[in-house]
Design a protein around this motif. Structure first.
Motif, PDB file in Angstrom:
ATOM      1  N   TYR A 296       0.712  -1.124   0.037  1.00  0.00           N
ATOM      2  CA  TYR A 296       0.258   0.106  -0.096  1.00  0.00           C
ATOM      3  C   TYR A 296       0.827   1.033   0.120  1.00  0.00           C
ATOM      4  CZ  TYR A 296      -4.538  -2.463   0.538  1.00  0.00           C
ATOM      5  OH  TYR A 296      -5.507  -3.327   0.458  1.00  0.00           O
ATOM      6  N   ALA A 297       2.138   1.395   0.658  1.00  0.00           N
ATOM      7  CA  ALA A 297       2.927   2.508   0.696  1.00  0.00           C
ATOM      8  C   ALA A 297       3.404   2.814  -0.762  1.00  0.00           C
ATOM      9  CB  ALA A 297       3.786   2.357   1.953  1.00  0.00           C
ATOM     10  N   LYS A 298       3.788   1.773  -1.425  1.00  0.00           N
ATOM     11  CA  LYS A 298       4.489   2.074  -2.546  1.00  0.00           C
ATOM     12  C   LYS A 298       3.736   2.268  -3.628  1.00  0.00           C
ATOM     13  CE  LYS A 298       8.653  -0.850  -1.777  1.00  0.00           C
ATOM     14  NZ  LYS A 298       9.376  -2.097  -1.895  1.00  0.00           N
ATOM     15  N   CYS A 299       2.194   1.925  -3.360  1.00  0.00           N
ATOM     16  CA  CYS A 299       1.341   2.397  -4.209  1.00  0.00           C
ATOM     17  C   CYS A 299       0.659   3.830  -3.888  1.00  0.00           C
ATOM     18  CB  CYS A 299       0.268   1.280  -4.347  1.00  0.00           C
ATOM     19  SG  CYS A 299       0.879  -0.357  -5.178  1.00  0.00           S
ATOM     20  N   THR A 325       8.528   5.406   5.767  1.00  0.00           N
ATOM     21  CA  THR A 325       9.048   5.544   4.547  1.00  0.00           C
ATOM     22  C   THR A 325       7.727   5.960   3.633  1.00  0.00           C
ATOM     23  OG1 THR A 325      10.644   4.051   4.737  1.00  0.00           O
ATOM     24  CG2 THR A 325       9.967   4.515   2.564  1.00  0.00           C
ATOM     25  N   GLY A 326       6.479   5.245   3.830  1.00  0.00           N
ATOM     26  CA  GLY A 326       5.232   5.642   3.077  1.00  0.00           C
ATOM     27  C   GLY A 326       4.844   6.971   3.148  1.00  0.00           C
ATOM     28  N   TYR A 327       5.103   7.756   4.074  1.00  0.00           N
ATOM     29  CA  TYR A 327       4.658   9.066   4.558  1.00  0.00           C
ATOM     30  C   TYR A 327       5.682   9.801   3.794  1.00  0.00           C
ATOM     31  CZ  TYR A 327       0.633   8.388   7.665  1.00  0.00           C
ATOM     32  OH  TYR A 327      -0.456   7.883   8.200  1.00  0.00           O
ATOM     33  N   GLY A 328       6.902   9.497   3.858  1.00  0.00           N
ATOM     34  CA  GLY A 328       7.841  10.412   3.181  1.00  0.00           C
ATOM     35  C   GLY A 328       7.643  10.489   1.633  1.00  0.00           C
ATOM     36  N   GLN A 329       7.217   8.981   0.986  1.00  0.00           N
ATOM     37  CA  GLN A 329       7.100   9.177  -0.256  1.00  0.00           C
ATOM     38  C   GLN A 329       6.125   9.876  -0.887  1.00  0.00           C
ATOM     39  OE1 GLN A 329       6.840   4.793  -0.704  1.00  0.00           O
ATOM     40  NE2 GLN A 329       8.985   4.466  -1.378  1.00  0.00           N
ATOM     41  N   VAL A 330       5.159  10.077  -0.273  1.00  0.00           N
ATOM     42  CA  VAL A 330       3.989  10.927  -0.699  1.00  0.00           C
ATOM     43  C   VAL A 330       4.042  12.406  -0.373  1.00  0.00           C
ATOM     44  CG1 VAL A 330       2.494   8.958  -0.818  1.00  0.00           C
ATOM     45  CG2 VAL A 330       2.462  10.359   1.330  1.00  0.00           C
ATOM     46  N   GLY A 331       5.349  12.764   0.327  1.00  0.00           N
ATOM     47  CA  GLY A 331       5.571  13.918   0.786  1.00  0.00           C
ATOM     48  C   GLY A 331       4.973  14.701   2.169  1.00  0.00           C
ATOM     49  N   LEU A 332       4.143  13.883   2.857  1.00  0.00           N
ATOM     50  CA  LEU A 332       3.924  14.081   4.124  1.00  0.00           C
ATOM     51  C   LEU A 332       4.794  13.741   5.402  1.00  0.00           C
ATOM     52  CD1 LEU A 332       0.415  12.111   3.939  1.00  0.00           C
ATOM     53  CD2 LEU A 332       0.801  14.514   3.516  1.00  0.00           C
ATOM     54  N   TYR A 333       5.870  14.872   5.143  1.00  0.00           N
ATOM     55  CA  TYR A 333       7.040  14.948   6.019  1.00  0.00           C
ATOM     56  C   TYR A 333       6.667  15.048   7.609  1.00  0.00           C
ATOM     57  CZ  TYR A 333      11.113  17.425   8.222  1.00  0.00           C
ATOM     58  OH  TYR A 333      11.943  17.904   8.990  1.00  0.00           O
ATOM     59  N   ALA A 334       5.750  15.855   7.795  1.00  0.00           N
ATOM     60  CA  ALA A 334       5.203  16.162   9.112  1.00  0.00           C
ATOM     61  C   ALA A 334       4.728  14.978   9.884  1.00  0.00           C
ATOM     62  CB  ALA A 334       4.272  17.300   9.274  1.00  0.00           C
ATOM     63  N   LYS A 335       3.744  14.023   8.840  1.00  0.00           N
ATOM     64  CA  LYS A 335       3.262  13.254   9.501  1.00  0.00           C
ATOM     65  C   LYS A 335       4.516  11.885   9.861  1.00  0.00           C
ATOM     66  CE  LYS A 335      -0.437  10.725  10.219  1.00  0.00           C
ATOM     67  NZ  LYS A 335      -1.185  10.621  11.295  1.00  0.00           N
ATOM     68  N   ALA A 336       5.522  11.997   8.702  1.00  0.00           N
ATOM     69  CA  ALA A 336       6.682  10.932   9.031  1.00  0.00           C
ATOM     70  C   ALA A 336       7.257  11.386  10.453  1.00  0.00           C
ATOM     71  CB  ALA A 336       7.567  11.202   7.903  1.00  0.00           C
ATOM     72  N   MET A 337       7.449  12.446  10.696  1.00  0.00           N
ATOM     73  CA  MET A 337       7.982  12.908  11.794  1.00  0.00           C
ATOM     74  C   MET A 337       7.046  12.398  13.113  1.00  0.00           C
ATOM     75  SD  MET A 337      11.061  14.265  11.465  1.00  0.00           S
ATOM     76  CE  MET A 337      11.349  15.252  12.906  1.00  0.00           C
ATOM     77  N   GLU A 338       5.731  12.725  13.080  1.00  0.00           N
ATOM     78  CA  GLU A 338       4.879  12.483  14.031  1.00  0.00           C
ATOM     79  C   GLU A 338       4.973  10.751  14.164  1.00  0.00           C
ATOM     80  OE1 GLU A 338      -0.003  12.206  14.257  1.00  0.00           O
ATOM     81  OE2 GLU A 338       0.649  13.920  13.119  1.00  0.00           O
ATOM     82  N   VAL A 339       4.911  10.179  13.120  1.00  0.00           N
ATOM     83  CA  VAL A 339       5.240   8.289  13.527  1.00  0.00           C
ATOM     84  C   VAL A 339       6.368   8.085  14.051  1.00  0.00           C
ATOM     85  CG1 VAL A 339       5.361   6.368  12.110  1.00  0.00           C
ATOM     86  CG2 VAL A 339       3.476   8.046  11.297  1.00  0.00           C
ATOM     87  N   LEU A 340       7.379   9.010  13.742  1.00  0.00           N
ATOM     88  CA  LEU A 340       8.504   8.702  14.400  1.00  0.00           C
ATOM     89  C   LEU A 340       8.669   8.903  15.966  1.00  0.00           C
ATOM     90  CD1 LEU A 340      11.750   8.132  14.327  1.00  0.00           C
ATOM     91  CD2 LEU A 340      12.091  10.454  13.965  1.00  0.00           C
ATOM     92  N   ASP A 341       7.994   9.988  16.141  1.00  0.00           N
ATOM     93  CA  ASP A 341       7.714  10.378  17.763  1.00  0.00           C
ATOM     94  C   ASP A 341       6.776   9.239  18.305  1.00  0.00           C
ATOM     95  OD1 ASP A 341       9.068  12.623  17.396  1.00  0.00           O
ATOM     96  OD2 ASP A 341       7.474  13.836  17.085  1.00  0.00           O
ATOM     97  N   LEU A 342       5.891   8.819  17.788  1.00  0.00           N
ATOM     98  CA  LEU A 342       4.883   7.730  18.258  1.00  0.00           C
ATOM     99  C   LEU A 342       5.481   6.439  18.416  1.00  0.00           C
ATOM    100  CD1 LEU A 342       2.194   7.176  19.189  1.00  0.00           C
ATOM    101  CD2 LEU A 342       1.416   6.547  16.676  1.00  0.00           C
ATOM    102  N   MET A 343       6.613   6.368  17.632  1.00  0.00           N
ATOM    103  CA  MET A 343       7.370   4.789  17.619  1.00  0.00           C
ATOM    104  C   MET A 343       8.264   4.896  18.736  1.00  0.00           C
ATOM    105  SD  MET A 343      10.184   3.966  14.674  1.00  0.00           S
ATOM    106  CE  MET A 343      11.441   2.910  15.058  1.00  0.00           C
ATOM    107  N   GLN A 344       8.754   6.042  18.932  1.00  0.00           N
ATOM    108  CA  GLN A 344       9.578   6.190  20.188  1.00  0.00           C
ATOM    109  C   GLN A 344       8.867   6.029  21.499  1.00  0.00           C
ATOM    110  OE1 GLN A 344      11.607   9.635  18.501  1.00  0.00           O
ATOM    111  NE2 GLN A 344      13.601   8.671  19.070  1.00  0.00           N
ATOM    112  N   GLU A 345       7.740   6.689  21.278  1.00  0.00           N
ATOM    113  CA  GLU A 345       6.746   6.486  22.646  1.00  0.00           C
ATOM    114  C   GLU A 345       6.363   5.177  22.761  1.00  0.00           C
ATOM    115  OE1 GLU A 345       3.618   9.269  21.877  1.00  0.00           O
ATOM    116  OE2 GLU A 345       5.038  11.108  21.931  1.00  0.00           O
ATOM    117  N   SER A 346       6.313   4.314  21.834  1.00  0.00           N
ATOM    118  CA  SER A 346       5.731   2.953  22.079  1.00  0.00           C
ATOM    119  C   SER A 346       6.962   2.160  22.520  1.00  0.00           C
ATOM    120  CB  SER A 346       5.150   2.545  20.747  1.00  0.00           C
ATOM    121  OG  SER A 346       4.050   3.335  20.325  1.00  0.00           O
ATOM    122  N   GLY A 347       8.038   2.508  22.765  1.00  0.00           N
ATOM    123  CA  GLY A 347       9.042   1.721  22.940  1.00  0.00           C
ATOM    124  C   GLY A 347      10.009   1.194  22.168  1.00  0.00           C
ATOM    125  N   PHE A 348       9.961   1.605  20.880  1.00  0.00           N
ATOM    126  CA  PHE A 348      10.989   1.154  19.814  1.00  0.00           C
ATOM    127  C   PHE A 348      11.884   2.051  19.536  1.00  0.00           C
ATOM    128  CE2 PHE A 348       6.836  -1.328  19.005  1.00  0.00           C
ATOM    129  CZ  PHE A 348       7.326  -2.448  18.533  1.00  0.00           C
TER     130      PHE A 348
END
Length: 807
Positions: A296-299, A325-348
């Protein structure tokens, strides 16, 4: 004693059968070993062999090897058990040593070591051991061939793989499904899909492993359509579809959107597979979930990827990375940063892949500072990661930063590849840094990359832009393969250095070699016509532009407007300007500047005011153009109003060029009080052009006092420039101060300053010919206004004068 040995053997056998289960079997192994020692049976080869095997299977390979070494009379079984234990421990050196010391090696011994070595980072060693096995006269088994074929695939050793295939046929193992699947994997990994297809078509009963390997090979080779049809066939004939097969076909769907399939059809296919995943109950499989997200991300359906992510019972770092990567590919840079923050909050904790993906997202969003932050978090960036950041700097015209980053890359001993060299050569070209460009050239030779078309294009561009056109031509002539970028680099370099005739020759050769000109090709050629002020050649290029369909390209269009304007043909320039359906600020600026330079200041102001009614916003270049028009047309009030509106209305800080234009407008009108007020408040007082403009105005209005002031600044800033000496002398002469005029001429002479001669040129049927003042063409043709009777003027199409030295 015999009964006790039998009892202990039974206990060991029971423990071995349990070794695949709970870990307490380790304790059982140690207890059994203690009982063997207590019973005085430490020399019993059979019992010790079972102990070696038990320790190995229980995850205690070191204990297994110690038990083996305690054997007084090890047999073949003992060695095989010890070799197996060493392989399980990852101690391949010990395993190979045991194999060498083994008195009688058999196929089992060889297979165990070859398999372990093939799975390691040394597949070449596995092939060498396979040759040693054959030299001992041992026939390979299906297990041997599977390991060796895996090593062939890892090394892309197609020839060795084919020999293995031939041997499999010879020993009758070509019909073994285990061997057939290994052959399929080898052929697909070696890129020989045709061999894989022939093998697959000849298989009597391909299973899910066969279909999965074949689908993966077809997808990797670009035959996505065939891969998807194979999956449909797999389902149709009743072959079990497992999670691995589903992941493989989802990978094909993800790849389909870049091949013959459109994104819409690729999504539709992926959704069908998604439905199958739900029906089969594969949704709990982490690998399948990640494959669905990736598809889905690559499409570009990152919203659907997020839905899959949220439905997964458990996620991994791979899942988070796919989403980022998916958010970055479609140009949603802010959303990609948001997912990165959420990832760290989830313990990853982010890994290097995470930061590399975020780096790419930042570069796509043109946020180079954030990209650098991500880059600095990667402990050992790969060359691809270095290239991503280097490309980002280069694209943002931060060429000095690009070079500094490249030097840091060198200090960390990261070997550049073709992309690295091409990016650095581009920065050297833009900055005109020839010495570094030469160093990069040397590095490309050392790395055997100088003949790579990508690198060679960069070398041609760098040398031509840095003035080494001859070197660029040598590299160009040695290229075995050239693309349109290389031709454009050569043409552009020639045009930039005013080698216009040579540029036209290359343009002609380019077309003769079957290359279709691009917008860059035409822009360079049109600029050459503008420099030559050659309307005939300009019209020819314009006709070719129309023929090739580039007339609506804004870059080509802007160049055409500039060419017609520099040739003094403002009617054609305006005709083409009005014809353009899409105009950028460059096109507006060229048109306004063309009017200004050709003495049509009122039209320049009129067009500027019309532009302000459109959605196009003026930039600093626009104001230079319109202020020039005001100056040439004597529109002093308008010039002052436009100048004052720059910062207040458009937030544009005036540059030295804007002050120069305003002073020129005021000076031409004789408003010297206002000129002095502008000079007092302007921040840039050490620019010689400003003082030259003021001095020229003083000549027109015979203002000796202000003229002397301007001339003194010029004598200090540019003492070898003849213009201030000549202009100041002219002021004195016009006022009858001939003594002062002579003094200025004497000062000029004492300083070794020589006034340059003006020149003119004509477009003749035999080509363009230039003449300096006092040159002889039958008669004195310094002014090119008089020709003797014996001079043929029938072929002359245009006459031009260079006014730069008219003073």
């Amino acid at each position: 004693m015999a009964n006790l040995a039998a009892q202990l053997a039974a206990v060991l056998q029971a423990c071995i059968k349990r070794s695949g289960g709970p870990k307490p079997s380790r304790a059982h192994a140690k207890t059994a070993h203690a009982r063997v020692l207590a019973a005085g049976l430490a020399a019993d080869t059979f019992l010790l062999n079972r102990l070696v095997e038990l320790y190995s299977l229980s995850g205690l390979p070191c204990h297994a090897l110690r038990a083996f070494r305690a054997l007084p009379h090890p047999n073949v079984y003992s060695y095989n058990a010890a070799i197996s234990a060493a392989c399980r421990a990852g101690d391949l050196a010990a395993a190979r040593d045991l194999l060498v010391r083994m008195p009688e090696r058999n196929a089992v011994s060889w297979n165990t070591v070859i398999s372990a070595v093939a799975r390691s980072d040394s597949p070449g060693d596995a092939l060498a051991m396979y040759e040693g096995m054959l030299q001992e006269g041992l026939a390979p088994t299906h297990f041997t061939l599977a390991s060796v074929l895996s090593a062939c695939g890892a090394m892309a050793a197609l020839d060795v793989g084919r020999r293995c295939h031939g041997l499999a046929v010879k020993v009758g193992l070509d019909g073994n499904q285990f061997v057939e699947n290994a052959l399929l994997g080898m052929y697909t990994k070696c890129g020989s899909v045709a061999d894989a297809v022939r093998l697959f078509d000849g298989m009597a009963s391909p299973n899910e492993v066969s279909f999965t390997a074949m689908m993966g090979g077809l997808a990797q080779s670009g035959a996505v359509d065939s891969a998807l049809r194979l999956f449909a066939r797999m389902s149709r004939i009743g072959v079990r579809v497992d999670p691995v097969a589903v992941s493989s076909v989802l990978g094909a769907c993800a790849q389909a959107r870049t091949d013959e399939y459109s994104i819409v059809r690729a999504i539709r296919l992926g959704q069908s597979i998604h439905a199958l995943v739900v029906r089969k109950g594969f949704g709990l499989d982490l690998h399948v979930g990640n494959s669905l997200m990736d598809m889905y991300a690559k499409c570009m359906e990152v919203g659907e990827a997020m839905k899959v992510f949220e439905s997964m019972p458990s996620v991994s770092i791979v899942s988070w990375n796919i989403l980022i990567t998916g958010y970055g590919q479609v140009g949603l840079y802010a959303k990609a940063m948001e997912v990165l923050d959420l990832m760290q909050e989830s313990g990853f904790e982010p890994n290097e892949v995470t930061y590399s993906n975020m780096l790419a997202s930042c570069i796509k969003a043109r946020d180079v500072p954030s990209a650098r932050v991500m880059f600095d978090k990667i402990s050992k960036p790969s060359v691809t990661t270095w290239n991503t950041l280097l490309s980002g700097y280069c694209q943002e015209e931060l060429h000095q930063d690009t070079i500094e980053l490249f030097r840091r890359m060198q200090h960390q001993n990261v070997q550049p590849d073709r992309t690295t060299l091409a990016v650095i050569l581009s920065s050297c070209s833009r900055l005109g840094i020839l010495e570094l460009g030469k160093q990069v050239h040397s590095a490309s030779v050392r790395l055997l990359l100088h003949n790579d078309m990508f690198v060679a294009n960069g070398l041609v561009d760098m040398y031509s832009k840095c003035g080494q056109v001859g070197v660029a031509q040598i590299i160009f002539s040695k290229m075995t393969e050239r693309d349109v970028v290389c031709w454009n680099s050569m043409i552009s370099g020639l045009a930039i250095h005013s080698l216009n005739e040579e540029a036209f020759d290359f343009f002609k050769q380019m077309r003769e070699n079957g290359m279709f000109p691009t917008e860059s090709s035409y822009a360079s050629m049109i600029n050459s016509c503008a420099r030559l002020s050659s309307i005939p050649q300009g019209r020819q290029i314009h006709a070719q532009v129309l023929k090739d369909g580039y007339e609506q390209n804004v870059y080509v269009g802007s160049a055409l407007i500039d060419m017609y304007a520099k040739c003094g043909n403002m009617d054609d320039a305006r005709l083409f300007f009005d014809y353009m359906s899409a105009k950028n600020i460059v096109a507006w600026n060229e048109m306004i500047h063309g009017y200004a330079q050709n003495g049509l200041g009122e039209k320049a102001v009129e067009l500027f005011e019309y532009m302000l009614t459109t959605k196009e916003q003026p930039d600093s270049v626009t104001f230079i153009a319109v202020l020039t028009g005001c100056s040439h047309a004597g529109l002093v009030d308008e010039a002052i109003a436009f100048f004052n509106s720059m910062e207040s209305n458009y937030g544009i800080t005036p540059l030295v060029e804007h002050y120069t234009c305003l002073i020129d407008a005021l000076g031409r009108a004789g408003c010297f009080v206002e000129v002095e007020a502008v000079i007092d408040k302007m921040p840039c007082k050490d620019d010689p052009i400003i003082w030259e403009v003021l001095l020229a105005a003083c000549v027109v209005h015979h203002n000796a006092e202000l003229g002397e002031y301007a001339a003194k600044h010029l004598f200090r800033l540019d003492p070898k420039n003849p213009s201030p000496y000549v202009l100041l002398s002219n002021i004195y002469a016009s006022l009858g101060r001939h003594g002062d005029a002579s003094a200025v001429r004497a000062l000029m002479s004492s300083r070794g300053v020589v006034k340059g001669r003006g020149y003119s040129w004509i477009d003749h049927k035999d080509g363009a010919r230039a003449f300096m003042v006092a040159d002889d063409l039958g008669t004195n043709v310094g002014e090119l206004t008089m020709f003797s009777d014996d001079v043929d003027t029938s072929g002359i199409t245009e006459v031009h004068r260079d006014e730069t030295c008219a003073s």
